[in-house]
Design an enzyme around this catalytic site. Structure first.
Site, PDB file in Angstrom:
ATOM      1  N   ASN A   1       7.903  -4.631  10.313  1.00 33.78           N
ATOM      2  CA  ASN A   1       6.646  -5.356  10.485  1.00 33.78           C
ATOM      3  C   ASN A   1       5.654  -4.379  11.111  1.00 33.78           C
ATOM      4  OD1 ASN A   1       7.688  -7.828   9.555  1.00 33.78           O
ATOM      5  ND2 ASN A   1       8.504  -8.297  11.583  1.00 33.78           N
TER       6      ASN A   1
ATOM      7  N   HIS B   1       8.534   1.745  14.278  1.00 31.43           N
ATOM      8  CA  HIS B   1       9.929   1.308  14.317  1.00 31.43           C
ATOM      9  C   HIS B   1      10.180   0.235  13.274  1.00 31.43           C
ATOM     10  CE1 HIS B   1       8.025  -1.957  16.576  1.00 31.43           C
ATOM     11  NE2 HIS B   1       9.127  -2.687  16.395  1.00 31.43           N
TER      12      HIS B   1
ATOM     13  N   HIS C   1      16.122  -4.503  -0.360  1.00 35.26           N
ATOM     14  CA  HIS C   1      17.138  -5.378  -0.930  1.00 35.26           C
ATOM     15  C   HIS C   1      18.059  -4.550  -1.821  1.00 35.26           C
ATOM     16  CE1 HIS C   1      15.014  -9.585  -0.551  1.00 35.26           C
ATOM     17  NE2 HIS C   1      15.377  -9.066   0.608  1.00 35.26           N
TER      18      HIS C   1
ATOM     19  N   VAL D   1      -1.113 -21.091   3.279  1.00 35.45           N
ATOM     20  CA  VAL D   1      -1.233 -22.405   3.907  1.00 35.45           C
ATOM     21  C   VAL D   1      -1.503 -23.446   2.828  1.00 35.45           C
ATOM     22  CG1 VAL D   1      -2.073 -21.482   6.106  1.00 35.45           C
ATOM     23  CG2 VAL D   1      -3.704 -22.030   4.304  1.00 35.45           C
TER      24      VAL D   1
ATOM     25  N   GLU E   1      -0.035 -23.490  -0.860  1.00 32.21           N
ATOM     26  CA  GLU E   1       1.098 -22.556  -0.897  1.00 32.21           C
ATOM     27  C   GLU E   1       2.305 -23.108  -0.145  1.00 32.21           C
ATOM     28  OE1 GLU E   1      -2.542 -19.751  -1.071  1.00 32.21           O
ATOM     29  OE2 GLU E   1      -2.000 -21.639  -0.121  1.00 32.21           O
TER      30      GLU E   1
END
Length: 472
Positions: A157, A170, A285, A321, A324
């Site tokens: 993130n 990180h 993935h 929002v 969605e």
């Protein structure tokens, strides 16, 4: 009486697009990008991040919340998350009392991995060799944790907009005793495609995108990055190997080096897009691990997802929002369309393709300024070839750098972006002074020094006007 026949145009008419990795549909409403924006505007991104912060628990030598002291690491650094979402010895919740109130045991480990000892660098600002070390550590963790756990999730993130509370570069690595929802769904979809078409879904998709080149952002001999046909986020990217690979730990040395190259290029494009350090959530993935290592996972193909939130600028984001959340995913900007206007100047694919892709080259001016530690400041010079007659010109301070000076004195802060000027550059990359190199290529010459004036003095020895600036 019927009106004239309307011919479908994807950039003018809403339509649905199929996401084969999730067996779901995305509503594309491209015409909505013509509406004026009156929604939330985020605060400008943090511009001044110290290289070393004595209070930052991720910096070398500092004490973390559990009172453990970080080593003075010089490369990657991995440690157990001090506040883990998964623990290896959690008790079993016991038998279910009702089919509507089910629970299962959830066990695992959570690790934090620092990319670099400096807080003010990100992956696109690191050298290729430093990024390779990050990839090597990812592969090592997947192999180590995957020996026991069915799923190992690597994710990053980046930026406060994505909920990252610490600017130090990180990522996190969570290993679980269960297959999470998203990879479980992806596993089912890839398996169904493979059983029907006898070829991995994403390997076929990579071939198609390579041929079409409609959404291709960057590519090299081993990898390609595309804005997927079914993208939900405006600048979403899918990073794929060009050969069949199940897990990141199976990449060859050459593939890891080329992955580092393409990661730097695509992340640089992100930063150049809105001339800011681009926020995103990303993750890898690959085929399941643990007990699944003994199974046939030929339907799987290694890939990475990049999900950036930005929509129209560095301060305007897309929100998931309303429709969605309650109905299905929806996006306004198609990956291929080209829109012209005040805020929307190109499609997501074209914007990323046109954004500069910067190569970093270390250069040495004097032996005494080659030292590197957490208190030193790197300097950069950006240039792009405009033809042999014009020579190389600095055009703008890209990839999240502070804007360029055309004169350096002392340690004054950089000038505002509007004051960036074009100046010649005659050193750094071997091809710069010779007037060679591929057209429209952006180059970076980087040196490390703890004194702006020292570097400026060295630069003034050049036969042409030069420029330098501090990285944030």
């Amino acid at each position: 009486m019927s009106g004239p026949e309307i011919h479908f145009d994807p950039k003018d008419h809403q339509h649905l697009r199929y996401n084969p990795l999730r067996d779901s549909w995305v509503l594309v409403s491209a015409h909505r990008m013509k509406r004026p924006w009156a929604g939330q505007v985020e605060k400008p991104l943090e511009e001044h991040i110290p290289r070393y912060d004595p209070h930052n628990p991720l910096c070398p030598g500092n004490t973390r919340a559990n009172l453990e002291v970080n080593p003075d690491y010089e490369s990657t650094f991995v440690f157990e998350n001090d506040f883990p979402a998964l623990q290896p010895n959690a008790p079993n919740p016991g038998p279910d009392q009702h089919p509507l109130f089910q629970s299962k045991a959830a066990r695992g480990v959570c690790k934090v991995m620092c990319f670099h000892p400096w807080s003010d660098v990100t992956l696109p600002l690191m050298t290729k060799e430093e990024v390779v070390k990050v990839i090597d550590k990812w592969a090592e963790l997947v192999e180590e944790l995957g020996a026991t756990y069915p799923w190992v999730q690597i994710f990053e993130n980046k930026g406060a907009m994505m909920g990252c509370s610490n600017p130090h570069p990180h990522c996190q690595v969570w290993a679980s005793n269960f297959l999470p929802n998203e990879p479980a769904l992806s596993d089912r979809c890839q398996r169904a495609f493979y059983e029907k078409h006898k070829e991995p879904l994403l390997l076929q998709y990579a071939k198609q995108e390579t041929e079409k080149k409609e959404r291709l952002v960057v590519m090299n001999a081993d990898w390609l990055a595309v804005v997927p046909y079914w993208a939900t986020w405006p600048y979403q990217l899918l990073l794929l190997p060009r050969r069949h690979v199940l897990r990141i730990s199976e990449l060859t040395t050459e593939e890891r080096e080329s992955l580092a190259d393409i990661m730097k290029r695509l992340l640089t494009k992100y930063d150049n897009l809105f001339e800011s350090s681009f926020p995103y959530s990303m993750g890898w993935h690959g085929a399941p691990t643990g007990p699944h290592l003994k199974e046939d996972n030929s339907h799987w193909q290694l890939h990475a997802h990049y999900y950036p939130p930005l929509l129209r600028s560095a301060t305007v984001r897309k929100f998931m929002v309303g429709y969605e959340m309650l109905a299905q995913e929806q996006r306004d900007l198609t990956p291929e369309q080209r829109e012209r206007g005040t805020n929307v100047w190109t499609s997501s694919w074209q914007a990323l393709s046109l954004a500069g892709s910067v190569s970093v080259q270390d250069i040495c001016f004097e032996p005494e300024i080659q030292k590197r530690d957490k208190h030193q400041i790197p300097f950069v010079c950006l240039c792009t070839q405009r033809g042999k007659e014009e020579g190389y010109k600095i055009q703008r301070g890209g990839i999240g750098f502070a804007p360029l000076h055309d004169h350096v004195e002392g340690s004054e802060p950089p000038v505002a972006p509007s004051a960036v000027s074009s100046v010649s550059l005659s050193f750094g990359h071997p091809e710069v002074s010779q007037g060679k190199g591929p057209p429209n290529t952006v180059l970076v010459a980087r040196a490390h020094t703890c004194n702006v004036a020292t570097l400026a003095s060295s630069l003034r020895g050049s036969s042409t006007h030069t420029a330098c600036t501090q990285i944030r």
